[in-house]
Design an enzyme around this catalytic site. Structure first.
Site, PDB file in Angstrom:
ATOM      1  N   LYS A  15      46.551  45.330  37.094  1.00 11.07           N
ATOM      2  CA  LYS A  15      47.539  45.406  38.173  1.00 11.07           C
ATOM      3  C   LYS A  15      48.403  44.151  38.248  1.00 11.07           C
ATOM      4  CE  LYS A  15      43.848  47.495  40.780  1.00 11.07           C
ATOM      5  NZ  LYS A  15      43.074  47.389  42.004  1.00 11.07           N
ATOM      6  N   CYS A  16      48.585  43.488  37.128  1.00 12.18           N
ATOM      7  CA  CYS A  16      49.321  42.222  37.054  1.00 12.18           C
ATOM      8  C   CYS A  16      50.768  42.484  36.635  1.00 12.18           C
ATOM      9  CB  CYS A  16      48.619  41.313  36.038  1.00 12.18           C
ATOM     10  SG  CYS A  16      49.451  39.759  35.701  1.00 12.18           S
TER      11      CYS A  16
END
Length: 158
Positions: A35-36
């Site tokens: 989720k970066c």
């Protein structure tokens, strides 16, 4: 002092894998996060893997939630995310800590071999370590640097 090949790491199924399985192969070891903002690097890492795997290059991905908890809790969800969204086929391992008191010993070793520019520890997701065929950590690449910019350096070690 330990060498890279004396470490063991956990596979996604929880079993141990010895790093000596990769003896004689050039490696990229990277801490990942699904989720970066740098998650698109999975695609570039996969491109490198496909281009260089016939020359022995192996990319080893280690999911970590150390930075703003940007990784799924469930490793199966992580693997599914990587495969579906980026076609990842390079080896992925169990979720690890890349900083703090619970740091994965392999990452403590990598950090001790190649310090960062401003700090010793890993500052963010997608820090990449380039390892030559003899197990030497030859370069540490910052998270914001595209994996594709590593090609010249990879060419020197494959």
């Amino acid at each position: 002092m330990k060498t890279l090949y004396e470490f063991s790491v956990r596979r996604t199924d929880g079993t141990l894998q010895l790093m000596d399985e990769y003896k004689g192969k050039p490696l990229i070891i990277v801490n990942t996060a699904s989720k970066c903002g740098f998650t698109n690097q999975f695609k570039e890492l996969q491109e490198l893997y496909e281009e260089y795997q016939n020359q022995g290059l192996v990319i080893l991905g280690f999911p970590s939630g150390n930075f703003n908890n940007q990784e799924f809790e469930n490793i199966d969800k992580t693997i599914e995310f990587c495969e579906i969204n980026f076609g990842v086929t390079f080896p992925m391992f169990a979720k690890v800590h890349v900083k703090g008191k619970d740091i994965e010993p392999l990452f403590a070793f990598l950090i001790s071999e190649k310090k960062g520019l401003l700090t010793e520890g890993i500052k963010w997701n997608f820090t990449k370590f380039l390892i030559d065929r003899e197990g030497n950590v030859v370069e540490r690449i910052a998270p914001q640097v595209s994996p594709l910019k590593m090609q010249r350096r990879i060419d020197q070690i494959v």
